[in-house]
Write an enzyme that holds these catalytic residues in place. Structure first.
Site, PDB file in Angstrom:
ATOM      1  N   ASN A  14     -35.577  60.191 -63.575  1.00 43.89           N
ATOM      2  CA  ASN A  14     -33.960  59.933 -63.677  1.00 43.89           C
ATOM      3  C   ASN A  14     -33.828  58.546 -63.899  1.00 43.89           C
ATOM      4  O   ASN A  14     -33.896  57.780 -62.858  1.00 43.89           O
ATOM      5  CB  ASN A  14     -33.051  60.763 -62.831  1.00 43.89           C
ATOM      6  CG  ASN A  14     -31.782  60.508 -62.959  1.00 43.89           C
ATOM      7  OD1 ASN A  14     -31.207  59.302 -63.211  1.00 43.89           O
ATOM      8  ND2 ASN A  14     -31.006  61.610 -63.003  1.00 43.89           N
ATOM      9  N   ASP A  73     -34.126  63.221 -53.682  1.00 39.82           N
ATOM     10  CA  ASP A  73     -33.563  64.457 -54.375  1.00 39.82           C
ATOM     11  C   ASP A  73     -31.854  64.597 -53.944  1.00 39.82           C
ATOM     12  O   ASP A  73     -31.710  64.422 -52.525  1.00 39.82           O
ATOM     13  CB  ASP A  73     -34.296  65.940 -53.849  1.00 39.82           C
ATOM     14  CG  ASP A  73     -33.839  67.010 -54.788  1.00 39.82           C
ATOM     15  OD1 ASP A  73     -34.089  66.856 -55.960  1.00 39.82           O
ATOM     16  OD2 ASP A  73     -33.039  67.947 -53.994  1.00 39.82           O
ATOM     17  N   TYR A 162     -22.701  63.106 -61.718  1.00 37.91           N
ATOM     18  CA  TYR A 162     -21.150  63.603 -61.307  1.00 37.91           C
ATOM     19  C   TYR A 162     -20.477  62.461 -60.922  1.00 37.91           C
ATOM     20  O   TYR A 162     -19.218  62.769 -60.611  1.00 37.91           O
ATOM     21  CB  TYR A 162     -21.120  64.815 -60.163  1.00 37.91           C
ATOM     22  CG  TYR A 162     -22.122  65.914 -60.794  1.00 37.91           C
ATOM     23  CD1 TYR A 162     -21.348  66.861 -61.512  1.00 37.91           C
ATOM     24  CD2 TYR A 162     -23.589  66.084 -60.651  1.00 37.91           C
ATOM     25  CE1 TYR A 162     -22.166  68.082 -61.662  1.00 37.91           C
ATOM     26  CE2 TYR A 162     -24.187  67.053 -60.893  1.00 37.91           C
ATOM     27  CZ  TYR A 162     -23.530  68.295 -61.468  1.00 37.91           C
ATOM     28  OH  TYR A 162     -24.118  69.300 -61.782  1.00 37.91           O
TER      29      TYR A 162
END
Length: 206
Positions: A14, A73, A162
């Site tokens: 990511n 994570d 988000y």
């Protein structure tokens, strides 16, 4: 922090996470290399918690490279959705083709809240688990959280995931509207990282 050596594998594909972790590690003069740069495969995240998945990813990267590895994570948990998307936050972003689109993910969360009815609250929190793994099999894990509420529509183009719908308690801007330095000062990732630094400082002095 130099207890991990001069080079550290960041076990994530990511780009947003890699950018944030590099910024947090930068003051310690450690070279960070991302899993994608080393062509490391993404292990299947079969854990049932953020810590379990972080450990799984860090151990895989350390085993494959022979270098210390740091894995993250993290995800968004919404109270009214019984903690979802939680450890499945990235999967909620997968469209019909399997491509990750967090605009799509934010829409999914908003629709789920709408379906839950007008009484559903908008309280939510981010969790980050960081695991440091060494090639000899040792691991240490740390977890940080930040609490707030969700807004709609999304606001801001900073951050990732988000961030544009999450407003931390005591603030008016979303993580997507904040400057990176402001987010780094309070984020779930920063809180987990503080614990990691404290552990390494203690290890170095013992």
């Amino acid at each position: 922090m130099n207890a991990v050596g001069p080079r550290l594998v960041i076990a994530t594909h990511n780009a947003g996470k890699l950018r944030e972790i590099r910024a947090l590690v930068a003051p310690f003069g450690i070279e960070c290399v991302g899993a994608a740069e080393l062509d490391l495969p993404e292990p299947e995240e079969t854990g049932t918690s953020f810590v379990a998945n972080a450990e799984l990813k860090a151990r895989a990267a350390a085993d494959q490279t022979g270098l210390p590895a740091l894995s993250d994570d993290s995800g968004l948990s919404v109270d009214a959705l019984h903690g979802e998307p939680g450890i499945h936050s990235a999967r909620w972003a997968e469209d019909e083709t399997g491509k990750r689109d967090f605009g799509f993910a934010m829409e999914r969360v908003e629709k789920a809240l709408s379906d839950a009815g007008p009484e559903a609250g908008r309280d939510a929190h981010f969790t980050c688990a960081l695991t440091l793994a060494w090639p000899d099999g040792r691991t240490e894990s740390f977890e940080g959280k930040v609490f707030g509420h969700l807004v709609w529509p999304p606001r801001g183009a900073n951050g990732f995931g988000y961030d544009p719908v999450f407003v931390p308690h005591g603030h008016e801007q979303t993580f997507g509207e904040m400057e990176p330095e402001a987010k780094h000062a309070m984020s779930h990732r920063a809180k987990a990282f503080e614990q990691l630094v404290h552990f390494l400082d203690q290890s170095r002095s013992s």
